[in-house]
Each structure stands twice: as C-alpha cells, then as structure tokens.
Design a protein around this motif. Structure first.
Motif, PDB file in Angstrom:
ATOM      1  N   HIS B  93      35.622  37.017  53.359  1.00 39.11           N
ATOM      2  CA  HIS B  93      36.679  37.480  52.462  1.00 39.11           C
ATOM      3  C   HIS B  93      36.194  38.513  51.467  1.00 39.11           C
ATOM      4  O   HIS B  93      36.488  38.451  50.293  1.00 39.11           O
ATOM      5  CB  HIS B  93      37.311  36.302  51.719  1.00 39.11           C
ATOM      6  CG  HIS B  93      38.250  35.511  52.582  1.00 39.11           C
ATOM      7  ND1 HIS B  93      39.108  36.089  53.484  1.00 39.11           N
ATOM      8  CD2 HIS B  93      38.456  34.174  52.672  1.00 39.11           C
ATOM      9  CE1 HIS B  93      39.793  35.154  54.103  1.00 39.11           C
ATOM     10  NE2 HIS B  93      39.425  33.985  53.637  1.00 39.11           N
ATOM     11  N   ILE B  95      36.534  42.269  49.981  1.00 35.24           N
ATOM     12  CA  ILE B  95      37.688  43.167  49.908  1.00 35.24           C
ATOM     13  C   ILE B  95      37.341  44.454  50.645  1.00 35.24           C
ATOM     14  O   ILE B  95      36.397  45.161  50.289  1.00 35.24           O
ATOM     15  CB  ILE B  95      38.071  43.434  48.450  1.00 35.24           C
ATOM     16  CG1 ILE B  95      38.474  42.112  47.794  1.00 35.24           C
ATOM     17  CG2 ILE B  95      39.208  44.441  48.371  1.00 35.24           C
ATOM     18  CD1 ILE B  95      38.767  42.203  46.329  1.00 35.24           C
ATOM     19  N   ASP B  96      38.099  44.719  51.699  1.00 35.83           N
ATOM     20  CA  ASP B  96      37.763  45.812  52.616  1.00 35.83           C
ATOM     21  C   ASP B  96      37.723  47.172  51.948  1.00 35.83           C
ATOM     22  O   ASP B  96      37.004  48.057  52.378  1.00 35.83           O
ATOM     23  CB  ASP B  96      38.790  45.879  53.765  1.00 35.83           C
ATOM     24  CG  ASP B  96      38.663  44.673  54.669  1.00 35.83           C
ATOM     25  OD1 ASP B  96      37.589  44.039  54.633  1.00 35.83           O
ATOM     26  OD2 ASP B  96      39.636  44.360  55.384  1.00 35.83           O
ATOM     27  N   GLU B  97      38.548  47.329  50.899  1.00 34.85           N
ATOM     28  CA  GLU B  97      38.661  48.661  50.293  1.00 34.85           C
ATOM     29  C   GLU B  97      37.560  48.930  49.288  1.00 34.85           C
ATOM     30  O   GLU B  97      37.497  50.006  48.722  1.00 34.85           O
ATOM     31  CB  GLU B  97      40.010  48.813  49.593  1.00 34.85           C
ATOM     32  CG  GLU B  97      41.170  49.062  50.532  1.00 34.85           C
ATOM     33  CD  GLU B  97      41.530  47.816  51.313  1.00 34.85           C
ATOM     34  OE1 GLU B  97      41.524  46.734  50.703  1.00 34.85           O
ATOM     35  OE2 GLU B  97      41.781  47.934  52.523  1.00 34.85           O
ATOM     36  N   LEU B  98      36.731  47.889  49.008  1.00 41.00           N
ATOM     37  CA  LEU B  98      35.691  48.077  48.000  1.00 41.00           C
ATOM     38  C   LEU B  98      34.314  48.109  48.658  1.00 41.00           C
ATOM     39  O   LEU B  98      34.088  47.450  49.666  1.00 41.00           O
ATOM     40  CB  LEU B  98      35.743  46.944  46.965  1.00 41.00           C
ATOM     41  CG  LEU B  98      37.038  46.822  46.174  1.00 41.00           C
ATOM     42  CD1 LEU B  98      36.937  45.676  45.173  1.00 41.00           C
ATOM     43  CD2 LEU B  98      37.388  48.108  45.457  1.00 41.00           C
ATOM     44  N   THR B  99      33.398  48.866  48.037  1.00 39.99           N
ATOM     45  CA  THR B  99      32.026  48.931  48.552  1.00 39.99           C
ATOM     46  C   THR B  99      31.316  47.628  48.198  1.00 39.99           C
ATOM     47  O   THR B  99      31.840  46.799  47.457  1.00 39.99           O
ATOM     48  CB  THR B  99      31.257  50.092  47.914  1.00 39.99           C
ATOM     49  OG1 THR B  99      31.196  49.851  46.518  1.00 39.99           O
ATOM     50  CG2 THR B  99      31.939  51.414  48.173  1.00 39.99           C
ATOM     51  N   GLU B 102      30.989  47.374  44.528  1.00 43.86           N
ATOM     52  CA  GLU B 102      32.254  47.078  43.839  1.00 43.86           C
ATOM     53  C   GLU B 102      32.728  45.653  44.096  1.00 43.86           C
ATOM     54  O   GLU B 102      33.285  44.999  43.225  1.00 43.86           O
ATOM     55  CB  GLU B 102      33.327  48.083  44.268  1.00 43.86           C
ATOM     56  CG  GLU B 102      33.082  49.467  43.730  1.00 43.86           C
ATOM     57  CD  GLU B 102      33.795  50.547  44.531  1.00 43.86           C
ATOM     58  OE1 GLU B 102      33.711  51.710  44.129  1.00 43.86           O
ATOM     59  OE2 GLU B 102      34.424  50.212  45.572  1.00 43.86           O
ATOM     60  N   THR B 106      33.440  42.974  41.072  1.00 41.69           N
ATOM     61  CA  THR B 106      34.818  42.577  40.764  1.00 41.69           C
ATOM     62  C   THR B 106      34.952  41.332  39.861  1.00 41.69           C
ATOM     63  O   THR B 106      35.697  41.356  38.886  1.00 41.69           O
ATOM     64  CB  THR B 106      35.619  42.397  42.070  1.00 41.69           C
ATOM     65  OG1 THR B 106      35.546  43.611  42.802  1.00 41.69           O
ATOM     66  CG2 THR B 106      37.065  42.059  41.800  1.00 41.69           C
ATOM     67  N   PHE B 138      30.780  50.044  52.960  1.00 40.93           N
ATOM     68  CA  PHE B 138      31.968  49.195  52.955  1.00 40.93           C
ATOM     69  C   PHE B 138      31.721  47.999  53.869  1.00 40.93           C
ATOM     70  O   PHE B 138      30.899  48.085  54.782  1.00 40.93           O
ATOM     71  CB  PHE B 138      33.188  49.988  53.417  1.00 40.93           C
ATOM     72  CG  PHE B 138      33.688  50.940  52.379  1.00 40.93           C
ATOM     73  CD1 PHE B 138      34.602  50.523  51.414  1.00 40.93           C
ATOM     74  CD2 PHE B 138      33.222  52.245  52.349  1.00 40.93           C
ATOM     75  CE1 PHE B 138      35.040  51.389  50.449  1.00 40.93           C
ATOM     76  CE2 PHE B 138      33.663  53.118  51.373  1.00 40.93           C
ATOM     77  CZ  PHE B 138      34.580  52.696  50.418  1.00 40.93           C
ATOM     78  N   ARG B 154      28.195  37.906  45.423  1.00 38.72           N
ATOM     79  CA  ARG B 154      29.413  38.009  44.620  1.00 38.72           C
ATOM     80  C   ARG B 154      29.699  36.680  43.924  1.00 38.72           C
ATOM     81  O   ARG B 154      30.134  36.632  42.793  1.00 38.72           O
ATOM     82  CB  ARG B 154      30.583  38.422  45.508  1.00 38.72           C
ATOM     83  CG  ARG B 154      31.843  38.708  44.749  1.00 38.72           C
ATOM     84  CD  ARG B 154      32.934  39.186  45.666  1.00 38.72           C
ATOM     85  NE  ARG B 154      33.280  38.136  46.634  1.00 38.72           N
ATOM     86  CZ  ARG B 154      34.245  38.277  47.548  1.00 38.72           C
ATOM     87  NH1 ARG B 154      34.929  39.398  47.614  1.00 38.72           N
ATOM     88  NH2 ARG B 154      34.499  37.312  48.385  1.00 38.72           N
TER      89      ARG B 154
END
Lengths: 805, 220
Positions: B93, B95-99, B102, B106, B138, B154
């Motif tokens: 899980h 987030i695909d749009e974040l590197t 990032e 988050t 990514f 994370r």
C-alpha cells in the motif's frame, strides 16, 4: 503540506490523462462559453451608459389614434421637443435627431456615407461624445458646421495622423453638394451607443420639412434632458394631460376619439426594454435572460462531468485514501487534498478558457455583430469574473467527491474492489439525466428555430426575390432620371428595370386613404409605395385583376391650373380590396383618395412587404417616379458579376456626384432577420456544445465502468457472450438514462418552441418528426460514445483480463 | 501495553449474525513480538485492525497504554494512532503517485513536522535501510522486497511504539521474506512492540509468542 497536496494532485492529473483531459477541456469550453456570453451580456447591458447625463435623458415616443387604429412609433414630429420644453420646466432641453446616408466629398475622396447625424445644437451638451478638437458648445450652432469622428478625420484628412487632429478644424467637406466647415472632432462613437454617427451637422440642414414645427410628419427621434431623473413619472402624467387638452388637440387637428400622446423612455432602457426600434434594431432583455440561462446550463453540464468522473474514479483512488488515513491523515486533510485537486483542475481549465476565448473572439464577433477586441478578455472585469466563476465551480464540483472520499471508513476503502454505491449512483444518474435533458432540449429548440428561419427565407413572398439588384439613387441624378433608367435598362444582362421609394422587402411609408361606394365612406390606414412603371413585371408580382401602370397614366397628373385637375392612378393589394368590401374585379375602376383622388387600375396579389413577424396589411401602390430612391433591376442569373460591372461602368460614365453602390434584394431581405439569425446561430452552437460536453462526460464514465467490469466482461466472453451482448451490457444503463432525458426534454422543448414561434404571423407547424429526429440523434450519439469503450473491452483477450490478480 | 477484554465483532447478514471475533481477551506487554496465526477467515486481520484502531469491535473493552481507547473521541484516537502505531501491509500500500522519499515523508506531514526536520528524519531512515539511491523512484520501479522495505521505513518514521504487520512477507519470495523478518527481529530488540499476522510457521517462529485463532476464537 501544500507542496505535497499539489504534487500528488498534479501527478494524479497526469496519471489519468483521459479523465483529466475530459475535465479540463470540458470545463474550459464551459468557462469560455460563459465568458463570451458574459461579455456579450455586459455589452448589451451597458448600452448608452457612457453618457454622463444618461439617467436624465429620455427618448420621446409617440402614440396616436387615427381612423380607428392606434399606432406607436419611436419618432415624433418637429414640434414635440421644443413645445414640451417650453411648456414644462422639468425639461432642461431637447434634441431632435435624424440619421441618413449621403455622399461626402473632399477633393477626389468621395464616399457614400451611411451615418450622417442631423441634430439640434445642444446635442453635444446632452450626450457625451468627447471632443479631441473643437468646442462642444458651439460645434453645431450654425448650419454650415460639421462635427466628424476621429476615424472620419483620418479618412478624409489623412495628414491629421501626423500633424494633429486640430489641423482638420475649419477645413471644408462637401456633403450633398453643400460645403461644411469642420467645427469639431470627436472620439469614435462607442459600439454601445444607440446613436451611431460618423458625421454630425445641424438639424436644419435636413431641408424644408425639418424647418418649422408640426406635431405630425413623425420622422425624427427626439430626446429630452430633464433636470432630475425622479421627475420622469410626474412629467409623463403631465404630458398625457397636456396632450389631451382641447387646445393642443385642436392644434394637432385631432377630432373625435383621435388622440396624440408622448411617452418617456429612460435612455438606458431603450436598447433592451423598448419595443420601438429607433436608429437601430433594439436588443431584447428576453435574449439576455435566455443567454444567461444557456451559459449557466453549459457550465452545469461541464461541472456535472467533473463530479461524475471524480466519484466514478473513487474506486481507483480508494487504496491511496485508505493508506493516507492509516498514515495519520485526518478527514479534513483528505478533504483538502481532493479540493486542491478540484481547484487545480479548475484553474488549468480557466487558463485554457482564456486562450480559447481569445481564439474564438473573431468568430464570436461575426455572430454577434459586435467588434470586441481579443484583449477585452484580459481586462480586469472579465478576468475577475472568470476567477470568481472558476472558484465557485471548482468548489461545487469538487465538494461532493471530496466529502465522499474523505468521509469513508478506512477499512471499507482498503478492501479490494471497493466502489461507492447507493446514494451516489443516484446522484450520478440524476446528473446524467440533467445533462441530456439540457442537450436534447437545446437541440429540439434550435431545430424549431432553424425550421422557422428556413421557412421565412424560403417562403413565397408574393414576388421573386432572386436576381434583383438595387441601386440607391438621389441628388442630381433625379434630373436625368428617365435617361438613366433607359441606359441601365439597356445594359446587357438586365431583363427589366423599375424604380421605387422603399424596396418591397421592407415598406415603411405609412399613409391613409378614403374610399366611397354605395355603402358609404371607408377610412383605412395603409402602407403605400410610390413606384415607377414596370414595377409588377420587374418584381414578378401577380395581378389578380386589372393592369400595371402605363405611360398614359402620367397624363392624368395634370399640374396645370395649380393641380386642380391632378389625378393619380392606384394599384391596391387583395387585403385592401377585402377591407373595402370589394372583390378584385369590383375594385377595378373604383375611386380612392390618398390626398389625391384617383382610379384603381389593378389589384395585386398580396405580397409580404415587412418581416414575417407582421401580417400583410392593406397596401397602395401609386405612380410617382420622382419620389424614387432606388432603381430595381431584374438581371439574368448566368452572369451576375459581369452585369454588375457593366452597370458600374455605365454609372461612372453618367453619374459624377455619387459613387456606385448596389445590393441584392434577397440580401436585404435576409437582413430583416439578422438578430434572429444571430440568436439561431448562438443557439445552434450552444446545443452542439451541450451535447459534446454531455457526451464527453459519458465517454469518461463508460471508460471507467468498462474498466471496472473488465473481469466480468472476460468471464462473460469465456462463457460465450457475443460482442453485441457485451456492447448491450455496457450501453444499456446509459441508454436508459438518455431515454428518460428525452422524455423529460420533449414537452419542455415543445412549450418553449411554441412560445418562440408565436411571435411570427407566418410560422411553421411544429412537427412531431422534429422530436423523433432529435431523440434518435441523441440516442445514436450516446450509443456511439458508450459503445466505443464497450467494443474495445469486448475485443480484448478475455484470458488477459482474467489472469491478473 | 495492550489489554483486550471480551472483544466481539460481528456482521449482520440477513437475519443471521456472522461472528468474526468471539470473546477475545488478550494482553500484550511492551517489547513483545507476537505472531497471530490461523487459517483464512479465522479473524486474524480483523483482530489486527481492532488493535490498530482501524476497526471498532461491537462489544468488549480495549485499553491501549492505560487508556480506554474505545471511549475516546475520533480526534484523540487518531492522535494516539498517529504517534504510536505503524502499519505494514501484505500489499505494501505505497502511494503510487509519490516517490520513495515522499511516501516515507507523508506520515510526518500529517503530524505537522517542520520541513527541515522531516528532511533529516527521512534521510536517517533511508540511510538505515540502505535505500538512499532509490529515494526518487516511484513504487512501481521497485521490486516487491524493496517496496516492503519502504513500507516498513514509512511505518517506522514516526518512531512508533507498536508495529502491526499484516502478512508482511506474503507477497515476497523466501529470501526477501527472511530479510524482512530479520529486520523485524532487530527492531524488536530495539524495544519496538510488534504484532504480525502470518501464515508461515517459519516466520511465526521469529515471535516471542504465537497466538492461534480459529473461527474468531483464540485457541492457543
């Protein structure tokens, strides 16, 4: 934090190119349409407001009853302005105005100028047309003075551009063979002025009929400047009272029930609220409302696309939202993130909308007839409005998806294949129905308008409009009228020639006749038309009885003995004959009196001599060639260009005081419907935009729905479903919604369309085929839009879609 | 640290009530490494979600670090959750749009930590996991093991007291799985409490205690 929001939003927009493209492009089209319509509305609403006295200026219109009929006009006689100003202290001053065309000359520069204003001396004190040279107070105080606009100064005195405009002062211009001294140069008249002129000179220059004071011969538009705006209602009732007094009625020669009254129209209300056209056709507040509604509807469709696509896409985003919540994002933070996305999308659309608007301004000008500059889009007012609308739209369109997405339980979202169901689908369906309702409504409404326009342009008017050339004439030409007519008639390609005062597509000359027979005297208000020989034949009209005018009829116009034996000959139309209680045959040989008595020699089949808004009324044609303002020529259809150039040659050989000018009668007939044409074009565009936007939305939705059902489609294919089955599966739901929309739109469009054509005396029957056609068209367009995705899904290899996971 | 008492969780399906969790009582002390095992549908994940405050039980009481969390308001609960609990998922899980960078950053953003501080915290953890070179990639540019590493990084970035891992190695090959489990062991030795759900006997062995679930009940 904002950086993170923006970054995610941007990447999301980039990731879903189809969805982003549809949204931004759709919103941009909606915003751009809104912006342009807004500019148009603002222009219309701003009419005459640039006058610093605008609140205190009123236009005087005339209402009178004569021979049993009540008439209203925007024009008055010469007496109304001065007499009312003398009588009522509430009035500060008056100005009588008239605009006509004339030939203007400076050396070898000679042009037929259409906008020469004749006005009383206080014109420039009452209205605000700023001078760049000269004195407004004295500019029109002598008959040989003339004020010209900046561009006219540049046209006739090109040196002003380098030497300054003041150098044109006191120079001479010749107009209609009279010399004028330039007494002032004013800025060009703004587009939103009801009085549009290029030259202005004293009212007295109009000649004898403008001198002296009379209540009648209402040709002039009179404006009054009041001391205070609030006096208007009081002054109105005072004037009505005054005009009904015995003295004034006697002065105006009124007897019995006849009356004459004047109404005050506030200057700023004339353009949009008056039904009496003055110098130009009025706009209409109805059109303003209609266009506002259209702008709103188009925006609604575009915003609905955003809302729909965002919610449809929610399943794609669920993992991300869930994860953000697991990572500690609050509901508010997720909400803000999605709103950021909506606003980002909104602003990208707004930028595109500005570009689109600038690109489409020339086309828009062509449709509306207003000369907007492209840069008008970049002025603060349009930009701020656009900003406001963008913020509002982004907020409203983003609100629902943002609330839904941020408010969902984490656990629900983290599970695979989560989609929002229940209430939200209901919203989506409603929005689709609303979108297609609007589209289908606009399509039907536009079809009805176009059918009516087409009907009007192709209706048999009672004469043959095609290949009729009109040459406006005047001045010294009248001295050699007959030889000119013969010369033009002999030009190869010309079949026949006649002349008349008004041209038959739009007869303004109002008159009255009385006729006597065994049933007594009949007084009838009529339209009348002075014509030359050969009129019926040239125009291709039909005689029901009797004959056309002939050479011998001139003999009856006996001017000797002070005209005591002067008679005329008349042709009347069927409507007048009927009104007088005569059959066509009976009418021949009867005497009628139109100031001069004369015999009816022919009854002409009814022809339309005004826009089809109005029914055909009683009409008298009388032979009086010296009143002619136009030659009308029927030419052969095979070499129109050549014939016109030969006419020009002949003109240049024989006429020195006027430039050659011509137009085709069918063009000026079509001009009668200019404002309807414009509305019809705008409606067509709106309808096309609406259906495009609605379909864009459907296209996106069907793409998502197909994506979601990829696996289902795969299974069905494996189980033996045909392509048709799949297409039907995907299209079914959307088509159902569109059918519901059509059902709702049809009665609404029928009511609206019926209301619109009610304004015309000659109108189409609304045909049920129109509804059928529009409905089927909407269905076909929907089907193509939706099945595009379905077919793609059906073609894909089912094994592929089933293997994943 | 965690005290669950008589926890019930059910769904209403028509007239029947389907129980997911039945009368679960469980105490976890700080510093434990617990493995929850059991067949599919036995309620492992639900139990993990209840512990992680992502899901609320229908009945029972739950105190987390001495606080009765079920009685707390949403805001307070999410505060506890934000600062004390880190989650690791089977499907990562990310987030695909974040590197990578990032993604790890988050949670800090949601805790309103200043940008400069965030930078150094993320840099530290990238360093520790030896993925500095991958920070601008990514998620879809990484292998499964690398993605899970980022997922753990994370979860760790906020220095949680408790890590909840839902089959963290389920999508990984055995070598990658071993690496991740070793990492967990290391973290546990540093004092982080870990509760993992797993199918694998081998992975369960890493824990200090194994809890067996069957049909929503603790059976061992």
């Amino acid at each position: 934090m904002w950086r993170n929001y923006f970054k995610t939003s941007f990447r999301n927009l980039l990731k879903n190119k189809l969805y982003t493209g549809i949204n931004i492009f759709g919103l941009a089209i909606g915003l751009s349409a809104c912006l342009l319509i807004g500019l148009y509305i603002r222009h219309e609403m701003s009419y005459d407001t640039f006058n610093s006295n605008a609140d205190r200026i009123v236009r005087l219109t005339m209402e009178y009853r004569q021979a049993g009929t009540v008439n209203t006009t925007a024009t008055t006689g010469t007496k109304a302005g001065p007499q009312l100003t003398r009588t009522f202290p509430a009035i500060e001053s008056y100005v009588r105005t008239f605009i006509k065309s004339n030939v203007v000359k400076n050396g070898d520069k000679m042009f037929d100028e259409p906008h020469i204003l004749y006005a009383d001396s206080l014109f420039f004190k009452i209205f605000t047309f700023p001078f760049i040279a000269g004195n407004t107070a004295t500019a029109l105080d002598a008959p040989d003075k003339m004020v010209i606009t900046k561009s006219m100064a540049e046209k006739y005195f090109p040196e002003v551009k380098t030497m300054g405009y003041a150098t044109a002062l006191d120079k001479t211009l010749t107009c209609n063979d009279k010399d004028y001294k330039i007494s002032g140069i004013c800025n060009d008249v703004p587009d939103n002025s009801q009085i549009k002129f290029d030259f202005a000179t004293a009212f007295s220059n109009l000649g004898n009929h403008a001198k002296g004071e009379t209540w009648w011969t209402a040709n002039w538009i009179t404006y009054l400047l009041l001391h205070q705006e609030k006096d208007i209602p009081r002054l109105q009732s005072d004037i009505t009272h005054y005009m009904n007094s015995t003295d004034v009625k006697a002065d105006a020669g009124l007897t019995g029930n006849d009356y004459l009254n004047f109404h005050l129209e506030p200057l700023k209300k004339v353009h949009l609220y008056s039904n009496l056209p003055g110098f130009e056709p009025n706009g209409s507040i109805k059109i303003i409302y209609l266009f506002s509604i259209i702008a709103f509807l188009i925006l609604l469709i575009a915003s609905a696309n955003y809302t729909n696509l965002s919610t449809a896409q929610s399943s794609e985003r669920s993992a991300e939202i869930g994860m953000r919540k697991v990572l500690g994002a609050s509901k508010r933070q997720v909400f803000i993130q999605f709103m950021t996305e909506a606003f980002l999308m909104g602003f990208l659309a707004a930028f595109l909308a500005i570009a689109l608007s600038i690109f489409f301004i020339p086309l828009f000008n062509q449709i509306t007839g207003i000369a907007f500059k492209s840069t008008i889009v970049l002025q603060p007012y349009p930009l701020l409005s656009l900003l406001g609308i963008t913020l509002l739209i982004s907020f409203l369109a983003g609100l629902y998806p943002s609330l839904i997405l941020s408010g969902t339980q984490v656990m629900g979202i983290l599970k695979k294949g989560f989609t929002f169901t229940g209430g939200k689908n209901w919203l989506r369906k409603s929005l689709i129905v609303v979108q297609f309702c609007i589209s289908v409504f606009l399509i039907i409404y536009t079809l009805i308008i176009l059918q009516q326009m087409n009907y009007m342009k192709s209706k048999n008017l009672g004469y043959d409009q095609s290949h009729l050339v009109v040459l406006p004439i005047g001045g010294k030409m009248m001295d050699q009228f007959k030889s000119l007519e013969t010369a033009f008639g002999a030009v190869p390609g010309v079949e026949s020639i006649t002349a008349s005062y008004d041209t038959p597509e739009f007869v303004e000359w109002g008159d009255g006749i009385s006729a006597q027979d065994d049933k007594g005297t009949h007084d009838v208000s009529v339209n009348a038309m002075p014509v030359d020989l050969n009129f019926i034949n040239t125009l291709g009209m039909h005689l029901v009885a009797g004959r056309d005018f002939q050479e011998t009829d001139f003999a009856k116009q006996d001017t000797s003995n002070d005209g005591a034996n002067y008679h005329n000959t008349y042709m009347i139309n069927e409507t007048l004959a009927k009104k007088l209680g005569w059959s066509a045959q009976e009418a021949i040989g009867k005497k009628i009196d139109k100031g001069v008595t004369g015999e009816v020699v022919g009854v002409v089949k009814d022809f339309n001599y005004s826009s089809l808004h109005d029914p055909i009324g009683p009409m008298v044609l009388f032979l009086q060639r010296e009143l002619s303002r136009n030659f009308i020529l029927r030419i052969q259809g095979n070499d129109i260009k050549g014939t016109v150039s030969r006419l020009e040659e002949t003109w240049k050989q024989r006429v020195t005081d006027r430039p050659f000018n011509y137009h085709f009668l069918d063009d000026s007939y079509n001009k009668l419907y200019l404002s309807e044409d414009r509305s019809a074009t705008l409606f067509s565009i709106a309808a096309v935009l609406a259906i495009i936007l609605a379909c864009l939305g459907l296209f996106g939705l069907s793409a998502f729905s197909t994506l979601q059902r990829t696996k289902e489609i795969g299974v069905r294919r494996v189980l033996g479903a045909t392509m048709g089955n799949i297409v039907f599966l995907i299209s079914k739901n959307f088509l159902q919604l569109v059918i519901v929309s059509i059902m709702i739109a049809i009665p609404l469009a029928w009511l609206a369309g019926r209301n619109w054509i009610q304004d015309y005396s000659y109108r189409i029957e609304i045909n049920w085929l129109t509804f059928l056609l529009a409905g089927i068209a909407a269905l076909i367009i929907t089907f193509i839009t939706v099945s595009f995705q379905a077919i793609r899904a059906a073609f894909s290899n089912p094994v592929k879609s089933l293997r994943s996971e | 640290m965690i005290a669950l008492k008589n926890i019930f969780k059910w769904y209403n399906t028509g007239i029947n009530r389907t129980f997911i969790l039945k009368d679960i009582s469980l105490n976890v002390a700080e510093g434990e490494f617990i493995s929850i095992m059991g067949p599919s549908g036995s309620g492992k994940s639900t139990l993990l979600h209840v512990i992680g405050l992502l899901d609320a039980p229908n009945e029972g009481s739950y105190s987390f670090m001495g606080e009765n969390v079920l009685a707390l308001k949403e805001k307070k609960r999410s505060e506890i959750f934000k600062t004390h609990i880190g989650f690791v998922f089977q499907a990562y899980h990310l987030i695909d749009e974040l590197t990578v960078y990032e993604n790890i950053e988050t949670p800090l953003i949601y805790q309103n930590i200043k940008s400069s501080e965030r930078k150094s915290m993320v840099a530290d953890i990238l360093d520790r996991f030896q993925i500095v070179g991958k920070k601008d990639l990514f998620p879809n540019q990484l292998s499964g093991g690398q993605q899970q590493l980022v997922g753990i990084a994370r979860a760790l970035i906020v220095h949680p007291k408790l890590i909840l891992a839902d089959e963290p190695t389920g999508n990984l090959n055995s070598k990658q799985g071993t690496e991740i489990m070793n990492l967990f062991k290391e973290l546990n030795q540093e004092g982080v409490t870990i509760i993992q759900v797993t199918h694998s006997e081998k992975n369960a062995e890493y824990g200090s205690r194994i809890i067996e679930l069957l049909d929503g009940r603790i059976v061992g």
